[in-house]
Design an enzyme around this catalytic site. Sequence first.
Site, PDB file in Angstrom:
ATOM      1  N   HIS A  99     -11.400  53.548   0.736  1.00  0.00           N
ATOM      2  CA  HIS A  99     -10.828  54.865   1.036  1.00  0.00           C
ATOM      3  C   HIS A  99     -10.287  54.865   2.475  1.00  0.00           C
ATOM      4  CE1 HIS A  99     -10.392  59.130   1.745  1.00  0.00           C
ATOM      5  NE2 HIS A  99     -10.406  59.290   0.427  1.00  0.00           N
ATOM      6  N   GLU A 169      -3.389  56.751  -2.762  1.00  0.00           N
ATOM      7  CA  GLU A 169      -3.634  57.926  -1.927  1.00  0.00           C
ATOM      8  C   GLU A 169      -2.828  57.800  -0.634  1.00  0.00           C
ATOM      9  OE1 GLU A 169      -7.532  60.048  -3.144  1.00  0.00           O
ATOM     10  OE2 GLU A 169      -7.883  58.825  -1.376  1.00  0.00           O
TER      11      GLU A 169
HETATM   12  P1  PGA Z   1      -7.969  65.458  -0.877  1.00  0.00           P
HETATM   13  O1  PGA Z   1      -8.764  64.099  -0.815  1.00  0.00           O
HETATM   14  O2  PGA Z   1      -7.765  65.801  -2.314  1.00  0.00           O
HETATM   15  O3  PGA Z   1      -8.870  66.430  -0.166  1.00  0.00           O
HETATM   16  O4  PGA Z   1      -6.678  65.245  -0.168  1.00  0.00           O
HETATM   17  C1  PGA Z   1      -8.481  63.054  -1.679  1.00  0.00           C
HETATM   18  C2  PGA Z   1      -9.229  61.850  -1.172  1.00  0.00           C
HETATM   19  O5  PGA Z   1      -9.196  61.619   0.044  1.00  0.00           O
HETATM   20  O6  PGA Z   1      -9.867  61.140  -1.977  1.00  0.00           O
END
Ligand code: PGA
Length: 260
Positions: A99, A169
Site C-alpha cells: 500500500h 491505487e
Molecule cells: P480511500 O483509500 O478510499 O480512502 O482513498 C483507499 C486506500 O488507500 O486503500
Amino acid sequence: MKRKIIIGNWKMNPNTGKVASKWFQEAARLVSRSKKTEIVICPPFIYLDNLSRIRTSKIKLGAQDTFAENPPAGGGPFTGEVSSEMLYNLGVGYVILGHSERRAFGENNQIVNKKIKGALSAGLRPIVCVGEEERDESHKYFDIVKKQVKECLAGISRDSFHKIILAYEPIWSISTTKARRDAVPDDSREMAVFIRKTLSDITTPAIANKVRILYGGSVNERDAEGFLRDGRVDGVLVGQASLSVEKFIEIVRICEALKN
Ligand code: PGA
C-alpha cells in the site's frame, strides 16, 4: 467470469474493538443475502481475532500487512511483527501488500515481493497495491506501474497468479492525499488494460486473465457503479467509505445489482 470483489481497508481505524465488532455484526446482517460479490474487510491486526469469531459466511477477513519471511519454526525473534502463518491460523484469507501508505515508510518493490511470496506460501491471497504519485504529461506513470508490477511479482510461480489480486491505487486520488483529484472510470480502464498486458507479458494471456484487478482511490457509494461498470475492473478497494457500514454496504449492493 471472475467473481467481483469489494474490499474494505479500514487503515488505522476504528479506535475501539467495540466499534469494530458492531460494524462487522451489522454488515454481516446486511449482506447475508448477497450472492455474487466476494466481500473482504481488512481491519487493524488487533481486531482480527474478535472479528473472526463473528459468524458470517459472506464477509472474509484480510490483514493490512505481514512479515516478509516465513520463519522455519513458524515464529522467531522479530519484535513487533505478525507472520502470514499466524494470520492464516486465525482464519484470515487475504493481506494488503505494498500500500502507498506503507511504501511511504520505505517499503519497496523488493520487500513487497518477499511479502507476497511469504503470504502465498502460508495460504493467504495477496492484494498487491500499485499506483503512481502523479500523472505526468509524458506518460511516465505507465513505466512506474509496469516496474511495480514486474518487480513485485518477480519469481512468483505461474500456478499462484490466480490467487493474486492487483489493486491499482493512484496516489493522487487517495482520500488522504493533499490536493487530491478524483479519478474517473477512464483512468481505471486505461490502467487496468495496461496492467493486464504487463501481466500477460510476464506470464501468458491465459494466466494474466485469471488475476483480478481492482481500482482503489476514494471510491464511494456515489462513484462505485461507474468504476465497476466502466473501469474494466473486477472490484474496488475502499478506504474512507468503508468506515461507514451504510456506505460500504451500498457499494456491495451496487455490485450485486450489476448485470454481468
Ligand atoms: P480511500 O483509500 O478510499 O480512502 O482513498 C483507499 C486506500 O488507500 O486503500
